[in-house]
Every structure is written in C-alpha cells, then in structure tokens.
Design a protein around this motif. Structure first.
Motif, PDB file in Angstrom:
ATOM      1  N   GLN A 279       0.825  -1.209   0.000  1.00 50.05           N
ATOM      2  CA  GLN A 279       0.000   0.000   0.000  1.00 50.05           C
ATOM      3  C   GLN A 279       0.861   1.261   0.000  1.00 50.05           C
ATOM      4  OE1 GLN A 279      -2.502  -0.719   3.401  1.00 50.05           O
ATOM      5  NE2 GLN A 279      -4.176  -1.576   2.155  1.00 50.05           N
ATOM      6  N   LYS A 282       2.272   1.676  -3.497  1.00 52.65           N
ATOM      7  CA  LYS A 282       1.266   2.164  -4.435  1.00 52.65           C
ATOM      8  C   LYS A 282       0.969   3.646  -4.200  1.00 52.65           C
ATOM      9  CE  LYS A 282      -2.189  -0.653  -5.328  1.00 52.65           C
ATOM     10  NZ  LYS A 282      -3.307  -1.607  -5.109  1.00 52.65           N
ATOM     11  N   GLN A 283       1.005   4.076  -2.941  1.00 51.68           N
ATOM     12  CA  GLN A 283       0.770   5.481  -2.632  1.00 51.68           C
ATOM     13  C   GLN A 283       1.884   6.359  -3.204  1.00 51.68           C
ATOM     14  OE1 GLN A 283      -1.978   6.594  -1.293  1.00 51.68           O
ATOM     15  NE2 GLN A 283      -1.308   8.721  -1.419  1.00 51.68           N
ATOM     16  N   ARG A 286       1.256   6.708  -6.873  1.00 53.05           N
ATOM     17  CA  ARG A 286       0.177   7.659  -7.152  1.00 53.05           C
ATOM     18  C   ARG A 286       0.673   9.090  -7.027  1.00 53.05           C
ATOM     19  NH1 ARG A 286      -2.800   4.068  -3.578  1.00 53.05           N
ATOM     20  NH2 ARG A 286      -4.143   2.658  -4.803  1.00 53.05           N
ATOM     21  N   LYS A 288       3.478  10.158  -7.780  1.00 56.72           N
ATOM     22  CA  LYS A 288       4.250  10.486  -8.981  1.00 56.72           C
ATOM     23  C   LYS A 288       3.369  10.640 -10.214  1.00 56.72           C
ATOM     24  CE  LYS A 288       8.475   8.140  -7.454  1.00 56.72           C
ATOM     25  NZ  LYS A 288       9.471   7.085  -7.772  1.00 56.72           N
ATOM     26  N   GLY A 289       2.052  10.458 -10.022  1.00 52.54           N
ATOM     27  CA  GLY A 289       1.128  10.636 -11.131  1.00 52.54           C
ATOM     28  C   GLY A 289       0.963   9.415 -12.012  1.00 52.54           C
ATOM     29  N   LYS A 290       1.354   8.251 -11.529  1.00 52.36           N
ATOM     30  CA  LYS A 290       1.258   7.046 -12.338  1.00 52.36           C
ATOM     31  C   LYS A 290      -0.052   6.320 -12.049  1.00 52.36           C
ATOM     32  CE  LYS A 290       6.226   6.348 -12.766  1.00 52.36           C
ATOM     33  NZ  LYS A 290       7.338   5.384 -12.665  1.00 52.36           N
ATOM     34  N   ASP A 291      -0.532   5.572 -13.036  1.00 57.43           N
ATOM     35  CA  ASP A 291      -1.763   4.801 -12.887  1.00 57.43           C
ATOM     36  C   ASP A 291      -1.497   3.568 -12.032  1.00 57.43           C
ATOM     37  OD1 ASP A 291      -3.104   6.604 -14.467  1.00 57.43           O
ATOM     38  OD2 ASP A 291      -2.682   5.514 -16.330  1.00 57.43           O
ATOM     39  N   VAL A 292      -2.267   3.449 -10.955  1.00 62.59           N
ATOM     40  CA  VAL A 292      -2.085   2.344 -10.019  1.00 62.59           C
ATOM     41  C   VAL A 292      -3.439   1.677  -9.789  1.00 62.59           C
ATOM     42  CG1 VAL A 292      -1.307   1.649  -7.728  1.00 62.59           C
ATOM     43  CG2 VAL A 292      -0.182   3.540  -8.903  1.00 62.59           C
ATOM     44  N   THR A 293      -3.444   0.353  -9.735  1.00 62.05           N
ATOM     45  CA  THR A 293      -4.671  -0.387  -9.482  1.00 62.05           C
ATOM     46  C   THR A 293      -5.235  -0.034  -8.104  1.00 62.05           C
ATOM     47  OG1 THR A 293      -3.799  -2.207 -10.803  1.00 62.05           O
ATOM     48  CG2 THR A 293      -5.701  -2.683  -9.404  1.00 62.05           C
ATOM     49  N   ALA A 294      -6.537   0.161  -8.016  1.00 66.99           N
ATOM     50  CA  ALA A 294      -7.173   0.528  -6.757  1.00 66.99           C
ATOM     51  C   ALA A 294      -7.044  -0.597  -5.736  1.00 66.99           C
ATOM     52  CB  ALA A 294      -8.650   0.855  -7.000  1.00 66.99           C
ATOM     53  N   ASP A 295      -6.998  -0.222  -4.455  1.00 68.29           N
ATOM     54  CA  ASP A 295      -6.911  -1.204  -3.388  1.00 68.29           C
ATOM     55  C   ASP A 295      -8.233  -1.949  -3.241  1.00 68.29           C
ATOM     56  OD1 ASP A 295      -4.359  -0.366  -2.869  1.00 68.29           O
ATOM     57  OD2 ASP A 295      -4.948   1.049  -1.306  1.00 68.29           O
TER      58      ASP A 295
END
Length: 307
Positions: A279, A282-283, A286, A288-295
């Motif tokens: 987590q 992934k934060q 995010r 850095k503005g990158k696309d990350v799969t939602a938790d």
C-alpha cells in the motif's frame, strides 16, 4: 611511515565494523569536494575542467601512482604484454602508467572534452566515447585485465530520470564480465561515499559472477587512504593471492573469497507487513502521477499454489 592494509571479502556484501568505519571516515573527508554531487561527468568535465585536470601536476602524480598500484594488484605475467581496458580513462593519464608497464590498452570515457585531450596528447592507447552505465561494448574474452581510477562511484548517482544505479551497475558488471578472459582480474580504485554505497557496488559485482575482495591502503591515514575493489572473472589462474604490500609481510597478504551471491532476499525494514508495504509503494506511485490499481480486499493476498 609503515604501509598498512585492511582486507575484506565481498561475500554476501557484509563488512566488519572496522572496514565500515574506514569507508565512513573516507566519505566524510571527501564529501565537500565530490564532483559527482555537482553534476554528471560529461558536463562536469567540460573543456576548461579537462584542461585544468590534465595540467595539474598533483593530479598527474596521484593518477600515475594509483594506476601503478592497480597494475600491481592485477598481477599480470611479467614475460609478456597484456591487453588492458582502462574504464574512465579520461585524458589518458592512467593509460600512460599502463604503457610504462609494457602493456597495451584501450580506454573508454563519457567526457568528449577529456577524450579530445587524450587524442591531442597522442596517447599510445585507443580511446572511445562511451557511457559505462550502458555496458562495455567489446567482444567476449577481449581483455586480460581491467583497471579503473576514481570512476565507479559515479554509477551510484542518478543524473537523469532514466538512470537507475542498480540497473546501471548490473549492466556494467555483466558486460564487463563477458569481455574479460576467464581468470582475468579487474581492479577499481574507488571513493565510496558510505559503506552502503560500497556494499551496493560489491553486491552487484558478485551477482554478475565476480569474486574478489576490497583492499584498503593506509587505513589509518586521512589523506593517503586508498580503496581498491579487486575482482576475479571466473576461476583465477594460479594463486588466489595478490602481491604483498611494503609493510609487514604477515599482515599484508591479501586473501580472497570464492563465494558468490546466494540470491537470498533481504528482509524488509522494520515490522511492516506485506500489505502495508504494498500500500505504501502504491501510494508513492500515485504521488508520482502514475496509474495504479485501486486497493481491494485482494490487495497483497497470497495466491494459492493451485486453483
């Protein structure tokens, strides 16, 4: 003054407390004058800096002495000339030491200004413009030995967004290993900023198949202290030991380890759970503005070996 030497194995990248203190104090001594903190090497060593570097008598003396020491640690055959790669050859100062020792050499450097001076000085070795972080562009088994003076620590810095020190070191050592003949040796004189930086370098080298150790000249001297990373490509030919120093013969014998990196993963910092670590990662992505799969409830959940 009696020469002293400290030796440490590269096995698993672990150092004793004494060697860590040596490297830490060494880094503090040079932290105010580190060129790698000012800018990338191709920009730092511009036309004016290259001229000053090449014409400085003190630098010439240091380069010649360190290259002579590196060639001594290579322990090359005395009855025949060898073919040596000079990594980060600059204007050819260290290459002159190779020529004086009766060997042939090729140099590579990232600074065009430095190489222009090397061509103007009509050095005996050939020089090419190349970034060592992109690899070593030579045929397999080309070189009997490799030396490098004050270069390797540059790869530990990310001068561009695309630069990853881990990947650049791995690519360099992987291609260097293949370009050396079996049993060849490589000696790198380095100025590590910290024990962690030295561990990063040695760990990547052992991952790529090298064995060897670290030799510290004059460990109790602030100015005269020099650190050499000595590596073997494959099984060394003949004796595993390098030449003894000028001090006490019993204390200056350099031992080497033939152990490679075991591939065991490091433990994560602290008591952070697997889910918390993912987590947090992934934060950061995010931010850095990158696309990350939602938790979700499946985040960080281990999959079963079979469906």
């Amino acid at each position: 003054r009696t020469e002293e030497k400290a030796v440490v194995s590269t096995q698993s990248g672990h150092y004793g407390r004494g060697i860590e203190d040596l490297i830490r104090s060494f880094g503090k001594h040079f932290e105010m004058s580190r060129p790698e903190h000012i800018g990338p090497p191709e920009l730092f060593y511009n036309d004016s800096e290259a001229v000053k570097y090449t014409n400085n008598t003190r630098i010439i003396e240091i380069q010649m002495s360190m290259s002579a020491r590196a060639i001594e640690l290579l322990n090359l055959p005395e009855d025949q000339p060898s073919f040596i790669l000079d990594v980060g050859c600059g204007s050819g100062l260290s290459g002159e030491g190779i020529t004086e020792a009766g060997h042939y050499w090729v140099g590579m450097d990232i600074s065009p200004s430095m190489l222009e001076i090397a061509v103007e000085r009509e050095t005996d070795g050939d020089v090419i413009l190349s970034d060592i972080g992109e690899g070593v562009p030579f045929r397999a088994g080309s070189f009997d030995g490799v030396i490098s003076i004050s270069v390797l620590q540059w790869l530990c810095n990310a001068d561009k967004v695309s630069h990853n020190p881990f990947k650049r070191l791995k690519r360099f050592f992987t291609m260097l290993y293949s370009s050396m003949r079996s049993g060849g040796r490589a000696v790198f004189q380095v100025y590590p900023e910290s024990p962690k930086q030295m561990e990063l370098i040695t760990e990547q080298a052992t991952r790529c198949g090298f064995t060897g150790g670290v030799v510290v000249d004059f460990p109790n001297s602030t100015k005269a202290k020099k650190i050499f990373l000595c590596l073997f490509a494959g099984t060394p030919v003949g004796n595993y030991q390098l030449p003894q120093g000028l001090g006490n013969e019993n204390e200056n014998t350099i031992q080497y380890s033939n152990d490679r990196f075991t591939g065991k993963k490091r433990k994560r910092n602290g008591d952070v759970s697997r889910k918390e670590w993912i987590q947090n990662k992934k934060q950061k992505m995010r931010a850095k503005g990158k696309d990350v799969t939602a938790d979700s409830k499946y985040t960080a959940r281990k999959r079963k070996p079979k469906f």
